[in-house]
Design a protein around this motif. Structure first.
Motif, PDB file in Angstrom:
ATOM      1  N   PRO A  72       1.177  -1.545  -0.154  1.00  0.00           N
ATOM      2  CA  PRO A  72       0.039   0.422  -0.106  1.00  0.00           C
ATOM      3  C   PRO A  72       0.613   1.205  -0.386  1.00  0.00           C
ATOM      4  CG  PRO A  72       0.697  -0.686   2.047  1.00  0.00           C
ATOM      5  CD  PRO A  72       1.170  -1.606   1.950  1.00  0.00           C
ATOM      6  N   ARG A  73      -0.019   2.438  -0.325  1.00  0.00           N
ATOM      7  CA  ARG A  73       0.576   3.537  -0.234  1.00  0.00           C
ATOM      8  C   ARG A  73       0.972   4.333   1.220  1.00  0.00           C
ATOM      9  NH1 ARG A  73      -2.492   4.908  -4.401  1.00  0.00           N
ATOM     10  NH2 ARG A  73      -1.160   5.123  -6.747  1.00  0.00           N
ATOM     11  N   LEU A  74       1.872   4.600   2.080  1.00  0.00           N
ATOM     12  CA  LEU A  74       1.665   5.413   3.107  1.00  0.00           C
ATOM     13  C   LEU A  74      -0.324   5.884   3.491  1.00  0.00           C
ATOM     14  CD1 LEU A  74       2.439   5.614   6.098  1.00  0.00           C
ATOM     15  CD2 LEU A  74       3.869   7.120   4.874  1.00  0.00           C
ATOM     16  N   GLY A  75      -0.456   6.740   2.365  1.00  0.00           N
ATOM     17  CA  GLY A  75      -1.387   7.289   2.832  1.00  0.00           C
ATOM     18  C   GLY A  75      -3.021   6.854   3.423  1.00  0.00           C
ATOM     19  N   GLU A  76      -3.009   5.162   2.519  1.00  0.00           N
ATOM     20  CA  GLU A  76      -3.820   4.367   2.713  1.00  0.00           C
ATOM     21  C   GLU A  76      -3.551   3.381   4.052  1.00  0.00           C
ATOM     22  OE1 GLU A  76      -4.811   1.201  -0.792  1.00  0.00           O
ATOM     23  OE2 GLU A  76      -2.503   2.178  -1.271  1.00  0.00           O
ATOM     24  N   VAL A  77      -2.855   3.571   4.376  1.00  0.00           N
ATOM     25  CA  VAL A  77      -2.624   3.414   5.789  1.00  0.00           C
ATOM     26  C   VAL A  77      -3.337   4.615   6.947  1.00  0.00           C
ATOM     27  CG1 VAL A  77      -0.189   2.496   7.947  1.00  0.00           C
ATOM     28  CG2 VAL A  77      -0.927   1.713   5.479  1.00  0.00           C
ATOM     29  N   ILE A  78      -2.307   5.809   6.788  1.00  0.00           N
ATOM     30  CA  ILE A  78      -3.014   7.105   7.524  1.00  0.00           C
ATOM     31  C   ILE A  78      -4.723   7.002   7.462  1.00  0.00           C
ATOM     32  CG2 ILE A  78      -2.710   9.360   7.619  1.00  0.00           C
ATOM     33  CD1 ILE A  78      -0.004   9.110   6.338  1.00  0.00           C
TER      34      ILE A  78
END
Length: 226
Positions: A72-78
Protein backbone atom coordinates in the motif's frame (compact mmCIF):
# COMPACT_ATOMS: atom_id res chain seq x y z
CA UNK A 1 -3.09 -3.65 5.28
CA UNK A 2 -4.33 -6.89 6.83
CA UNK A 3 -1.76 -6.49 9.60
CA UNK A 4 -2.68 -2.86 10.21
CA UNK A 5 -6.37 -3.65 10.40
CA UNK A 6 -5.77 -6.57 12.74
CA UNK A 7 -3.93 -4.25 15.13
CA UNK A 8 -6.82 -1.81 15.22
CA UNK A 9 -9.24 -4.70 15.70
CA UNK A 10 -7.14 -5.86 18.66
CA UNK A 11 -7.43 -2.43 20.26
CA UNK A 12 -3.78 -1.47 19.83
CA UNK A 13 -2.87 2.10 20.76
CA UNK A 14 -0.76 2.46 17.64
CA UNK A 15 0.78 0.81 14.61
CA UNK A 16 4.35 0.91 13.30
CA UNK A 17 5.08 0.63 9.58
CA UNK A 18 8.18 0.96 7.39
CA UNK A 19 8.40 3.10 4.27
CA UNK A 20 10.47 3.43 1.10
CA UNK A 21 10.10 5.69 -1.93
CA UNK A 22 9.36 4.40 -5.41
CA UNK A 23 10.97 5.54 -8.65
CA UNK A 24 7.96 7.75 -9.36
CA UNK A 25 7.96 9.37 -5.92
CA UNK A 26 5.31 7.40 -4.06
CA UNK A 27 5.80 6.64 -0.36
CA UNK A 28 5.01 2.95 0.04
CA UNK A 29 4.76 0.68 3.06
CA UNK A 30 7.29 -2.15 2.93
CA UNK A 31 10.07 -3.21 5.29
CA UNK A 32 12.68 -4.38 2.78
CA UNK A 33 14.33 -2.48 -0.04
CA UNK A 34 12.99 -5.08 -2.48
CA UNK A 35 10.11 -7.54 -2.70
CA UNK A 36 12.23 -10.71 -2.87
CA UNK A 37 11.49 -11.95 0.66
CA UNK A 38 7.79 -11.23 0.81
CA UNK A 39 6.59 -11.10 -2.79
CA UNK A 40 5.97 -13.50 -5.64
CA UNK A 41 8.72 -11.77 -7.64
CA UNK A 42 11.68 -9.53 -6.83
CA UNK A 43 11.48 -5.83 -7.60
CA UNK A 44 13.73 -3.14 -6.10
CA UNK A 45 11.46 -0.49 -4.64
CA UNK A 46 13.52 2.59 -5.58
CA UNK A 47 13.89 1.34 -9.16
CA UNK A 48 10.22 0.49 -9.65
CA UNK A 49 7.06 2.50 -10.20
CA UNK A 50 4.16 2.23 -7.83
CA UNK A 51 2.06 0.45 -10.44
CA UNK A 52 4.81 -2.13 -10.95
CA UNK A 53 5.05 -2.77 -7.21
CA UNK A 54 1.29 -2.92 -6.84
CA UNK A 55 1.24 -5.92 -9.17
CA UNK A 56 3.37 -7.97 -6.76
CA UNK A 57 1.50 -10.36 -4.43
CA UNK A 58 3.08 -9.90 -1.00
CA UNK A 59 0.56 -11.93 0.98
CA UNK A 60 0.96 -15.48 -0.28
CA UNK A 61 3.94 -16.66 1.74
CA UNK A 62 4.33 -20.30 2.66
CA UNK A 63 0.81 -20.70 4.02
CA UNK A 64 -0.87 -18.45 1.48
CA UNK A 65 -3.13 -17.02 4.18
CA UNK A 66 -3.09 -13.50 2.73
CA UNK A 67 -2.82 -14.20 -0.98
CA UNK A 68 -3.58 -11.12 -3.01
CA UNK A 69 -2.24 -8.67 -0.43
CA UNK A 70 -0.60 -5.67 -2.13
CA UNK A 71 1.97 -3.06 -1.13
CA UNK A 72 0.00 0.00 0.00
CA UNK A 73 0.82 3.66 -0.18
CA UNK A 74 1.39 5.27 3.20
CA UNK A 75 -1.72 7.36 2.66
CA UNK A 76 -3.84 4.20 2.59
CA UNK A 77 -2.55 3.24 6.02
CA UNK A 78 -3.14 6.73 7.39
CA UNK A 79 -6.75 6.58 6.20
CA UNK A 80 -7.34 3.66 8.60
CA UNK A 81 -5.94 5.60 11.59
CA UNK A 82 -8.73 5.95 14.17
CA UNK A 83 -9.15 9.03 16.32
CA UNK A 84 -6.98 8.86 19.43
CA UNK A 85 -4.59 6.28 17.94
CA UNK A 86 -1.02 6.75 16.71
CA UNK A 87 1.02 5.76 13.68
CA UNK A 88 4.80 5.37 13.83
CA UNK A 89 6.40 5.62 10.39
CA UNK A 90 9.93 4.22 10.11
CA UNK A 91 11.97 5.62 7.24
CA UNK A 92 14.02 2.78 5.75
CA UNK A 93 15.69 4.77 2.97
CA UNK A 94 17.50 8.10 2.66
CA UNK A 95 16.61 11.75 2.83
CA UNK A 96 15.16 11.72 -0.67
CA UNK A 97 11.86 10.56 0.85
CA UNK A 98 11.41 13.50 3.21
CA UNK A 99 9.46 15.91 1.01
CA UNK A 100 7.17 13.16 -0.24
CA UNK A 101 6.65 12.00 3.32
CA UNK A 102 5.83 15.54 4.39
CA UNK A 103 3.22 15.90 1.65
CA UNK A 104 1.51 12.65 2.65
CA UNK A 105 1.52 13.32 6.38
CA UNK A 106 0.51 16.98 6.25
CA UNK A 107 -2.06 16.25 3.55
CA UNK A 108 -3.73 13.68 5.79
CA UNK A 109 -4.68 16.22 8.44
CA UNK A 110 -3.59 13.70 11.07
CA UNK A 111 -0.01 14.86 11.67
CA UNK A 112 -0.66 15.16 15.41
CA UNK A 113 -1.24 11.38 15.53
CA UNK A 114 1.83 10.48 13.49
CA UNK A 115 5.48 10.08 14.50
CA UNK A 116 8.51 9.53 12.27
CA UNK A 117 11.24 7.14 13.41
CA UNK A 118 14.57 6.32 11.80
CA UNK A 119 17.94 4.74 12.51
CA UNK A 120 19.77 7.43 10.54
CA UNK A 121 20.05 10.61 12.63
CA UNK A 122 20.81 12.79 9.60
CA UNK A 123 17.66 11.62 7.80
CA UNK A 124 15.60 12.17 10.95
CA UNK A 125 17.03 15.69 11.23
CA UNK A 126 15.89 16.44 7.69
CA UNK A 127 12.42 15.14 8.55
CA UNK A 128 12.32 17.22 11.73
CA UNK A 129 13.18 20.35 9.78
CA UNK A 130 10.49 19.64 7.18
CA UNK A 131 7.77 18.64 9.65
CA UNK A 132 8.09 20.61 12.90
CA UNK A 133 4.61 19.54 13.98
CA UNK A 134 5.43 15.81 13.82
CA UNK A 135 7.22 13.97 16.61
CA UNK A 136 10.60 12.44 15.78
CA UNK A 137 12.14 9.43 17.51
CA UNK A 138 15.65 8.17 16.90
CA UNK A 139 15.77 4.38 16.53
CA UNK A 140 18.81 2.77 18.12
CA UNK A 141 20.05 -0.67 17.14
CA UNK A 142 21.64 -3.09 19.58
CA UNK A 143 24.83 -5.10 19.94
CA UNK A 144 26.05 -7.88 22.19
CA UNK A 145 29.22 -7.51 24.24
CA UNK A 146 31.96 -10.15 24.50
CA UNK A 147 29.95 -12.08 27.10
CA UNK A 148 26.89 -12.32 24.87
CA UNK A 149 25.00 -9.72 26.90
CA UNK A 150 23.36 -6.75 25.25
CA UNK A 151 25.51 -3.66 25.70
CA UNK A 152 23.78 -0.79 27.49
CA UNK A 153 23.35 2.32 25.38
CA UNK A 154 25.87 5.14 25.64
CA UNK A 155 24.72 8.23 27.54
CA UNK A 156 26.04 10.34 24.65
CA UNK A 157 23.09 9.18 22.54
CA UNK A 158 20.73 10.95 24.92
CA UNK A 159 22.66 14.19 24.50
CA UNK A 160 22.80 13.72 20.74
CA UNK A 161 19.05 13.26 20.49
CA UNK A 162 18.35 16.29 22.66
CA UNK A 163 20.79 18.49 20.73
CA UNK A 164 19.16 17.54 17.43
CA UNK A 165 15.73 18.41 18.78
CA UNK A 166 14.34 14.89 18.61
CA UNK A 167 11.38 14.04 20.81
CA UNK A 168 12.73 10.73 22.03
CA UNK A 169 14.50 7.45 21.48
CA UNK A 170 13.18 4.12 20.20
CA UNK A 171 15.47 1.42 21.57
CA UNK A 172 15.83 -2.34 21.79
CA UNK A 173 14.35 -3.51 25.08
CA UNK A 174 17.13 -5.95 26.03
CA UNK A 175 19.68 -3.11 26.08
CA UNK A 176 17.57 -0.77 28.21
CA UNK A 177 17.93 -0.17 31.95
CA UNK A 178 15.83 1.77 34.42
CA UNK A 179 18.75 4.15 34.90
CA UNK A 180 18.87 4.91 31.20
CA UNK A 181 15.15 5.64 31.12
CA UNK A 182 15.58 8.09 34.02
CA UNK A 183 18.47 9.87 32.28
CA UNK A 184 16.54 10.18 29.04
CA UNK A 185 13.47 11.57 30.76
CA UNK A 186 15.58 14.10 32.66
CA UNK A 187 16.80 15.27 29.27
CA UNK A 188 13.19 15.75 28.16
CA UNK A 189 13.07 12.70 25.92
CA UNK A 190 10.39 10.04 25.58
CA UNK A 191 11.45 6.39 25.47
CA UNK A 192 9.85 3.75 23.27
CA UNK A 193 11.10 0.19 22.89
CA UNK A 194 10.96 -2.34 20.07
CA UNK A 195 11.16 -6.12 19.85
CA UNK A 196 8.99 -6.79 22.90
CA UNK A 197 7.40 -10.15 22.11
CA UNK A 198 7.43 -11.81 25.54
CA UNK A 199 5.16 -10.80 28.40
CA UNK A 200 8.03 -10.87 30.89
CA UNK A 201 9.86 -8.30 28.80
CA UNK A 202 6.74 -6.15 28.51
CA UNK A 203 6.28 -6.30 32.28
CA UNK A 204 9.87 -5.13 32.82
CA UNK A 205 9.37 -2.23 30.40
CA UNK A 206 6.22 -1.22 32.27
CA UNK A 207 8.12 -1.26 35.58
CA UNK A 208 10.96 0.94 34.36
CA UNK A 209 8.62 3.55 32.92
CA UNK A 210 8.88 3.49 29.14
CA UNK A 211 6.32 5.44 27.15
CA UNK A 212 5.36 2.57 24.85
CA UNK A 213 6.36 -0.78 23.42
CA UNK A 214 6.33 -2.19 19.91
CA UNK A 215 5.16 -5.80 19.83
CA UNK A 216 3.87 -8.37 17.38
CA UNK A 217 1.26 -9.39 19.97
CA UNK A 218 -0.65 -6.24 21.01
CA UNK A 219 -3.73 -8.06 22.29
CA UNK A 220 -1.64 -10.10 24.75
CA UNK A 221 0.39 -7.12 25.97
CA UNK A 222 -2.69 -4.96 26.42
CA UNK A 223 -4.25 -7.56 28.70
CA UNK A 224 -1.45 -7.06 31.21
CA UNK A 225 -2.51 -5.40 34.48
CA UNK A 226 -1.54 -1.73 34.66
Amino acid sequence: MASVRSAWDAGADGVEVDVHMTRDGEVVVIHDADTGRTGDRRLVVKDSTYDELRAVDVGGGEAGDFAGERIPRLGEVIETLPAGKRLFVEVKCGGEIVQGLRRVIEGSGKEGQIAVICLAADVLELAAGAMPGVKMYWVLGSREDDDGEYAVYDDALIGGAAERGFDGLDVYHEALTAEYVEKAKRAGLEIYVWGVNELAAAERMLRIGVDGVTTDYPADVMRMPG
